[in-house]
Design a protein around this motif. Structure first.
Motif, PDB file in Angstrom:
ATOM      1  N   THR A  10      42.458  83.992   0.102  1.00  0.00           N
ATOM      2  CA  THR A  10      41.501  83.151  -0.375  1.00  0.00           C
ATOM      3  C   THR A  10      42.001  82.222  -1.260  1.00  0.00           C
ATOM      4  OG1 THR A  10      41.531  84.511  -2.694  1.00  0.00           O
ATOM      5  CG2 THR A  10      40.155  85.533  -0.880  1.00  0.00           C
ATOM      6  N   TRP A  11      40.877  81.205  -1.473  1.00  0.00           N
ATOM      7  CA  TRP A  11      41.075  79.944  -2.267  1.00  0.00           C
ATOM      8  C   TRP A  11      41.833  80.321  -3.645  1.00  0.00           C
ATOM      9  CZ3 TRP A  11      36.902  75.695  -1.597  1.00  0.00           C
ATOM     10  CH2 TRP A  11      36.843  75.141  -0.600  1.00  0.00           C
ATOM     11  N   ALA A  16      45.955  80.531  -7.777  1.00  0.00           N
ATOM     12  CA  ALA A  16      46.824  81.469  -8.764  1.00  0.00           C
ATOM     13  C   ALA A  16      48.234  81.174  -8.333  1.00  0.00           C
ATOM     14  CB  ALA A  16      46.367  82.682  -8.704  1.00  0.00           C
ATOM     15  N   ALA A  17      48.432  81.341  -6.888  1.00  0.00           N
ATOM     16  CA  ALA A  17      49.874  81.159  -6.655  1.00  0.00           C
ATOM     17  C   ALA A  17      50.595  79.597  -6.778  1.00  0.00           C
ATOM     18  CB  ALA A  17      50.151  81.406  -4.995  1.00  0.00           C
ATOM     19  N   LYS A  18      49.646  78.797  -6.663  1.00  0.00           N
ATOM     20  CA  LYS A  18      49.775  77.153  -6.992  1.00  0.00           C
ATOM     21  C   LYS A  18      50.288  77.171  -8.385  1.00  0.00           C
ATOM     22  CE  LYS A  18      48.352  72.539  -6.801  1.00  0.00           C
ATOM     23  NZ  LYS A  18      47.585  72.059  -8.112  1.00  0.00           N
ATOM     24  N   ALA A 131      49.365  74.580  -0.373  1.00  0.00           N
ATOM     25  CA  ALA A 131      48.298  73.429   0.033  1.00  0.00           C
ATOM     26  C   ALA A 131      47.709  73.629   1.337  1.00  0.00           C
ATOM     27  CB  ALA A 131      48.894  72.059  -0.499  1.00  0.00           C
ATOM     28  N   ASP A 132      48.649  73.827   2.251  1.00  0.00           N
ATOM     29  CA  ASP A 132      48.323  73.610   3.776  1.00  0.00           C
ATOM     30  C   ASP A 132      47.566  74.890   3.817  1.00  0.00           C
ATOM     31  OD1 ASP A 132      49.826  71.367   3.953  1.00  0.00           O
ATOM     32  OD2 ASP A 132      51.596  72.234   5.092  1.00  0.00           O
ATOM     33  N   ARG A 133      47.916  76.250   3.349  1.00  0.00           N
ATOM     34  CA  ARG A 133      47.288  77.362   3.384  1.00  0.00           C
ATOM     35  C   ARG A 133      45.976  77.294   2.988  1.00  0.00           C
ATOM     36  NH1 ARG A 133      46.262  81.769   6.626  1.00  0.00           N
ATOM     37  NH2 ARG A 133      45.714  83.545   5.297  1.00  0.00           N
ATOM     38  N   ASP A 136      43.810  75.529   5.488  1.00  0.00           N
ATOM     39  CA  ASP A 136      43.636  76.412   6.623  1.00  0.00           C
ATOM     40  C   ASP A 136      42.422  77.343   6.463  1.00  0.00           C
ATOM     41  OD1 ASP A 136      45.618  74.982   8.117  1.00  0.00           O
ATOM     42  OD2 ASP A 136      47.250  76.776   7.799  1.00  0.00           O
ATOM     43  N   LEU A 137      42.454  77.645   5.107  1.00  0.00           N
ATOM     44  CA  LEU A 137      41.150  78.696   4.798  1.00  0.00           C
ATOM     45  C   LEU A 137      39.737  78.056   4.841  1.00  0.00           C
ATOM     46  CD1 LEU A 137      43.044  80.760   1.851  1.00  0.00           C
ATOM     47  CD2 LEU A 137      42.471  81.618   4.230  1.00  0.00           C
ATOM     48  N   LEU A 138      39.812  76.744   4.443  1.00  0.00           N
ATOM     49  CA  LEU A 138      38.708  75.985   4.855  1.00  0.00           C
ATOM     50  C   LEU A 138      38.023  75.869   6.315  1.00  0.00           C
ATOM     51  CD1 LEU A 138      39.413  72.880   2.909  1.00  0.00           C
ATOM     52  CD2 LEU A 138      37.758  74.466   2.249  1.00  0.00           C
TER      53      LEU A 138
END
Length: 139
Positions: A10-11, A16-18, A131-133, A136-138
């Protein structure tokens, strides 16, 4: 081994990871700055040590000249010889201190710097991957 970004589903997880990776990156950037300062201090210390050694050599030469003056009384000769010995002992201490600031300690500092830089590179790449992931989720 590369991080598996598929765990971020999820975004919110990406955000959170970012945030976590950015915090960790700040930590390693702080360490990198600290290592840079330590390296600079060591270089300045080495330069100062060499200057101190040269100054002490001049003081020893002057004291040896004074000890070699003809016509000194026994007490004056003993005092002059003691002054030379004291200066030579001080020189030994400076030389030893200069040796301590080199060698394996300096080598290990470069190893630490390489480790920190490696971590900074990994974390920077991870931020790009997150950021790429998220992009991709979009889709």
């Amino acid at each position: 081994m590369n991080p598996d970004y598929s765990f971020l589903t999820t975004w919110a997880e990406c955000d959170a990871a970012k945030a976590d990776v950015e915090f960790e990156l700040k930590t390693f950037s702080y360490r990198d700055t600290g290592l840079d300062l330590a390296g600079e201090r060591a270089t300045r210390s080495k330069t100062a040590g060499a200057a101190a050694l040269a100054k002490k050599d001049v003081e020893i030469l002057v004291a040896q000249g004074q000890a070699a003056v003809a016509g000194l009384s026994a007490q004056q000769q003993e005092d002059a010889d003691d002054a030379v010995e004291l200066l030579q002992a001080q020189r030994k201490k400076i030389a030893k201190s200069n040796r301590v600031s080199a060698g394996t300690d300096r080598f290990l500092a470069t190893v630490d710097a390489a480790q920190v830089q490696g971590q900074v590179d990994v974390l920077t790449d991870a931020l790009k991957g997150i950021a790429d992931r998220r992009t991709d989720l979009l889709a």
